[in-house]
Design an enzyme around this catalytic site. Structure first.
Site, PDB file in Angstrom:
ATOM      1  N   GLY A 157     -73.975  55.602  -9.573  1.00 49.86           N
ATOM      2  CA  GLY A 157     -73.584  55.065 -10.695  1.00 49.86           C
ATOM      3  C   GLY A 157     -71.970  54.352 -10.356  1.00 49.86           C
ATOM      4  O   GLY A 157     -71.614  54.204  -9.168  1.00 49.86           O
ATOM      5  N   GLY A 196     -65.899  55.368 -11.627  1.00 49.40           N
ATOM      6  CA  GLY A 196     -65.547  56.250 -12.979  1.00 49.40           C
ATOM      7  C   GLY A 196     -66.719  56.683 -13.777  1.00 49.40           C
ATOM      8  O   GLY A 196     -66.415  57.210 -14.875  1.00 49.40           O
ATOM      9  N   SER A 197     -67.956  56.669 -13.270  1.00 53.74           N
ATOM     10  CA  SER A 197     -69.022  57.253 -14.085  1.00 53.74           C
ATOM     11  C   SER A 197     -69.326  58.730 -13.898  1.00 53.74           C
ATOM     12  O   SER A 197     -69.985  59.270 -14.641  1.00 53.74           O
ATOM     13  CB  SER A 197     -70.446  56.456 -13.645  1.00 53.74           C
ATOM     14  N   GLY A 198     -68.535  59.412 -13.090  1.00 50.70           N
ATOM     15  CA  GLY A 198     -68.694  60.717 -13.031  1.00 50.70           C
ATOM     16  C   GLY A 198     -69.495  61.348 -11.742  1.00 50.70           C
ATOM     17  O   GLY A 198     -69.887  62.510 -12.023  1.00 50.70           O
ATOM     18  N   ASP A 229     -70.351  63.049  -0.487  1.00 41.58           N
ATOM     19  CA  ASP A 229     -69.513  62.077  -1.761  1.00 41.58           C
ATOM     20  C   ASP A 229     -69.130  60.758  -0.884  1.00 41.58           C
ATOM     21  O   ASP A 229     -68.853  60.508   0.239  1.00 41.58           O
ATOM     22  CB  ASP A 229     -68.136  62.982  -2.183  1.00 41.58           C
ATOM     23  N   GLU A 230     -69.295  59.635  -1.514  1.00 44.18           N
ATOM     24  CA  GLU A 230     -68.844  58.386  -1.095  1.00 44.18           C
ATOM     25  C   GLU A 230     -69.775  57.741  -0.113  1.00 44.18           C
ATOM     26  O   GLU A 230     -69.376  57.117   0.953  1.00 44.18           O
ATOM     27  CB  GLU A 230     -67.392  58.255  -0.696  1.00 44.18           C
ATOM     28  N   SER A 231     -71.184  58.150  -0.366  1.00 39.79           N
ATOM     29  CA  SER A 231     -72.169  57.790   0.634  1.00 39.79           C
ATOM     30  C   SER A 231     -72.159  56.529   0.735  1.00 39.79           C
ATOM     31  O   SER A 231     -72.804  55.735   1.891  1.00 39.79           O
ATOM     32  CB  SER A 231     -73.368  58.294   0.327  1.00 39.79           C
ATOM     33  N   CYS A 242     -68.833  49.844 -20.723  1.00 41.57           N
ATOM     34  CA  CYS A 242     -67.825  48.771 -20.326  1.00 41.57           C
ATOM     35  C   CYS A 242     -66.554  49.202 -20.365  1.00 41.57           C
ATOM     36  O   CYS A 242     -65.920  49.636 -21.752  1.00 41.57           O
ATOM     37  CB  CYS A 242     -68.231  47.456 -20.874  1.00 41.57           C
ATOM     38  N   CYS A 260     -69.783  45.173 -18.323  1.00 47.60           N
ATOM     39  CA  CYS A 260     -71.158  44.908 -18.680  1.00 47.60           C
ATOM     40  C   CYS A 260     -71.108  43.477 -17.925  1.00 47.60           C
ATOM     41  O   CYS A 260     -70.203  42.834 -17.584  1.00 47.60           O
ATOM     42  CB  CYS A 260     -71.259  44.863 -20.274  1.00 47.60           C
TER      43      CYS A 260
END
Length: 195
Positions: free
Chosen positions: A8, A11-13, A86-88, A146, A184
């Site tokens: 994602g 900030g998408s989680g 994480d952070e792949s 957005c 967006c």
């Protein structure tokens, strides 16, 4: 295939999802976090924006042999049954290929969490590889809105903001802190000031 890719925008989680998935997984597991600056094997921390964190072991994107050694140690010398990364997006494609090979050879699931797109709108090499080799049911896209004022559309881009405007050029991997917004397509391609 026991490999998943949770992707994602910023900030998408993604880190929140990793922490949630890790905490409910009853198996022996380990969390790894990819870093641009920390050495492989050093202690790290995965943090979500809601304030929760999880101890991890760092992988340095430029230390290929050490990263492979670490994964082999985890697989062969511990009782680890699941690996969370994480952070792949920061991993080189070759490292992801080797991790996937080890996962499949030794039947140890690996769950990757990371961005798919750079701030220029191009796929990260490692993310592109995962999106290509994994079946769609192993890919989880995490969406978000957005961040432009009064916009209710779904964000599609990680925008680097310079002097209040979207910057679409420059180095992908920068060690200094940069300012990013999830936008967006209308706001990403609009050359007016965003903030």
């Amino acid at each position: 295939m026991d490999i998943t890719f949770n992707t994602g925008l910023m900030g998408s989680g993604k880190s929140k999802k990793l922490i949630d998935d890790y905490l409910i997984d009853p198996k022996e597991k380990v969390a790894l976090s990819v870093s641009l600056t920390e050495d492989t094997f050093s202690r790290g921390k995965i943090e979500s924006r809601d304030g929760r964190s999880l101890r991890s072991i760092n992988l340095n994107r430029d230390q290929f042999k050490q990263n492979i050694s670490l994964l082999e140690i985890i697989i062969f010398m511990t009782n680890t049954q699941t690996i969370y990364i994480d952070e792949s997006q920061f991993l080189p494609k070759e490292t992801v290929e080797k991790f996937v090979s080890l996962s499949e050879s030794y039947h140890v699931p690996i769950h990757f969490y990371g961005l798919d797109l750079t701030f220029t709108g191009e796929l990260f090499d490692s993310s592109s590889h995962l999106l290509t080799i994994l079946p769609s049911e192993n890919i989880n896209r995490i969406s978000r809105g957005c961040e432009a004022s009064k916009c209710s559309k779904i964000a599609q881009y990680n925008a680097r903001i310079v002097d209040g405007k979207v910057s679409r050029s420059g180095e992908t991997f920068v060690e200094e802190k940069s300012y990013y917004l999830a936008l967006c397509s209308d706001h990403y391609y609009n050359d007016e000031k965003i903030i």
